[in-house]
Design an enzyme around this catalytic site. Structure first.
Site, PDB file in Angstrom:
ATOM      1  N   PRO A  16       0.835  -1.200   0.000  1.00  0.00           N
ATOM      2  CA  PRO A  16       0.000   0.000   0.000  1.00  0.00           C
ATOM      3  C   PRO A  16       0.869   1.248   0.000  1.00  0.00           C
ATOM      4  O   PRO A  16       1.847   1.320   0.746  1.00  0.00           O
ATOM      5  CB  PRO A  16      -0.782  -0.104   1.324  1.00  0.00           C
ATOM      6  CG  PRO A  16      -0.013  -1.050   2.172  1.00  0.00           C
ATOM      7  CD  PRO A  16       0.756  -1.945   1.266  1.00  0.00           C
ATOM      8  N   MET A  17       0.536   2.215  -0.846  1.00  0.00           N
ATOM      9  CA  MET A  17       1.319   3.461  -0.886  1.00  0.00           C
ATOM     10  C   MET A  17       0.388   4.661  -1.036  1.00  0.00           C
ATOM     11  O   MET A  17      -0.340   4.779  -2.025  1.00  0.00           O
ATOM     12  CB  MET A  17       2.335   3.423  -2.030  1.00  0.00           C
ATOM     13  CG  MET A  17       3.539   2.554  -1.716  1.00  0.00           C
ATOM     14  SD  MET A  17       4.699   2.480  -3.084  1.00  0.00           S
ATOM     15  CE  MET A  17       3.887   1.337  -4.175  1.00  0.00           C
ATOM     16  N   CYS A 103       2.971   3.230   9.700  1.00  0.00           N
ATOM     17  CA  CYS A 103       3.400   4.494   9.074  1.00  0.00           C
ATOM     18  C   CYS A 103       4.258   5.306  10.056  1.00  0.00           C
ATOM     19  O   CYS A 103       3.852   5.525  11.203  1.00  0.00           O
ATOM     20  CB  CYS A 103       2.190   5.309   8.627  1.00  0.00           C
ATOM     21  SG  CYS A 103       2.672   6.934   7.984  1.00  0.00           S
ATOM     22  N   LYS A 143      -0.528  -4.487   9.128  1.00  0.00           N
ATOM     23  CA  LYS A 143       0.817  -4.220   8.595  1.00  0.00           C
ATOM     24  C   LYS A 143       1.542  -3.369   9.627  1.00  0.00           C
ATOM     25  O   LYS A 143       1.028  -2.342  10.056  1.00  0.00           O
ATOM     26  CB  LYS A 143       0.724  -3.495   7.252  1.00  0.00           C
ATOM     27  CG  LYS A 143       2.085  -3.153   6.640  1.00  0.00           C
ATOM     28  CD  LYS A 143       1.951  -2.812   5.158  1.00  0.00           C
ATOM     29  CE  LYS A 143       3.282  -2.457   4.523  1.00  0.00           C
ATOM     30  NZ  LYS A 143       3.619  -1.032   4.632  1.00  0.00           N
ATOM     31  N   ASN A 207       8.181  -7.547   4.157  1.00  0.00           N
ATOM     32  CA  ASN A 207       8.186  -6.315   3.365  1.00  0.00           C
ATOM     33  C   ASN A 207       9.465  -5.526   3.643  1.00  0.00           C
ATOM     34  O   ASN A 207       9.933  -5.466   4.769  1.00  0.00           O
ATOM     35  CB  ASN A 207       6.942  -5.483   3.736  1.00  0.00           C
ATOM     36  CG  ASN A 207       6.931  -4.106   3.101  1.00  0.00           C
ATOM     37  OD1 ASN A 207       6.854  -3.100   3.805  1.00  0.00           O
ATOM     38  ND2 ASN A 207       7.013  -4.029   1.788  1.00  0.00           N
ATOM     39  N   GLY A 208       9.981  -4.941   2.562  1.00  0.00           N
ATOM     40  CA  GLY A 208      11.174  -4.107   2.664  1.00  0.00           C
ATOM     41  C   GLY A 208      12.256  -4.597   1.729  1.00  0.00           C
ATOM     42  O   GLY A 208      12.701  -5.749   1.817  1.00  0.00           O
ATOM     43  N   ASP A 209      12.643  -3.729   0.793  1.00  0.00           N
ATOM     44  CA  ASP A 209      13.720  -4.032  -0.163  1.00  0.00           C
ATOM     45  C   ASP A 209      13.368  -5.134  -1.158  1.00  0.00           C
ATOM     46  O   ASP A 209      14.277  -5.702  -1.772  1.00  0.00           O
ATOM     47  CB  ASP A 209      15.028  -4.414   0.558  1.00  0.00           C
ATOM     48  CG  ASP A 209      15.574  -3.296   1.415  1.00  0.00           C
ATOM     49  OD1 ASP A 209      15.278  -2.115   1.105  1.00  0.00           O
ATOM     50  OD2 ASP A 209      16.273  -3.581   2.398  1.00  0.00           O
TER      51      ASP A 209
END
Ligand SMILES: Cc1cc2nc3c(=O)[nH]c(=O)nc-3n(C[C@H](O)[C@H](O)[C@H](O)COP(=O)(O)O)c2cc1C
Length: 225
Positions: A16-17, A103, A143, A207-209
């Site tokens: 999600p962004m 966030c 998340k 999640n991440g990279d």
């Protein structure tokens, strides 16, 4: 069995962004290189339960031609507003609901929302119960990150794993780390281990990279489960 459990493994999620993964972006991605699951941008439950609701509702528009599950991501810190928002979302045709507990934006964290809720276990338990009560037929996911200032994987993920979530996305950084350091995939692997030890069904999403479907972080390759 919820849709998270039916996904073929390994599966790939479009993260999600905010201001990015809107209805138009998702349609472009659907044509170009669809993931297995989509998320909306994060959507404020304060906004959804305010007189200016219509503007926020735009973020929950669903395109008719999406062939993969679309999950609505929401944020805030008032369980009552989560309950009402979950009731609203349950009428709209989403495949699931996700709570943003990650966030790192300073103003949001200072209001004890998103990443600022990490470690506020009682409030988070109330929020999770409220969403389940509002949308009992939708799989609920969270998340989050590894901690606020320090990595507290065992305590925080350990707590979330007691909450009977359908899925749990771990962004392998702390709030303080923002996106400035490589994601700690060894910590994500710890969450998988904790999940297995607890005998939980929660699907863990790292999640991440993650650059694309093929070029996964080395640690993910080693710990792919
Ligand atoms: C522009 C932008 C907006 C984002 N908005 C959200 C959001 O609304 N909800 C959320 O859970 N994460 C949001 N994130 C975080 C991403 O979903 C993801 O966790 C983060 O980018 C880590 O992955 P990376 O290392 O591949 O960048 C956002 C990230 C970016 C760059």
């Amino acid at each position: 069995m919820n849709f998270w459990q039916r996904l073929p493994k390994p599966f790939f999620v479009l993260a999600p962004m905010d201001d990015v993964t809107d209805v138009v972006f998702r349609q472009v991605v659907e044509k170009a290189a669809p993931p297995d699951v989509y998320f909306t941008e994060f959507v404020s439950v304060d906004g959804l339960q305010s007189p200016g609701r219509e503007a926020t509702m735009e973020r929950l528009r669903i395109e008719p031609n999406l062939n993969r599950p679309l999950v609505a991501q929401i944020w805030g810190n008032d369980p009552e507003k989560y309950l009402k928002s979950a009731q609203d979302i349950a009428q709209m045709g989403f495949a699931g609901i996700d709570i943003n507990l990650g966030c790192p934006e300073k103003g949001i964290v200072a209001r004890i929302c998103c990443g600022g809720l990490i470690g506020h276990n009682d409030r988070v338990a109330d929020i999770i119960s409220a969403v389940k009560a509002g949308a009992p037929n939708l799989p609920l996911s969270v998340k989050t990150r590894l901690g606020i200032n320090e990595i507290i994987t065992e305590d925080w993920a350990g707590f979330l794993l007691t909450q009977d979530l359908a899925a749990l996305t771990i962004h392998g950084r702390t709030v303080r780390e923002m996106s400035k350091v490589p994601a700690h995939w060894d910590e994500i692997a710890k969450v998988v281990k904790l999940r297995d030890e607890a005998g939980s069904d929660t699907v863990i999403i790292g999640n991440g990279d993650v650059v694309n479907r093929r070029t996964w972080p080395e640690a993910l390759r080693r710990n792919r489960r």
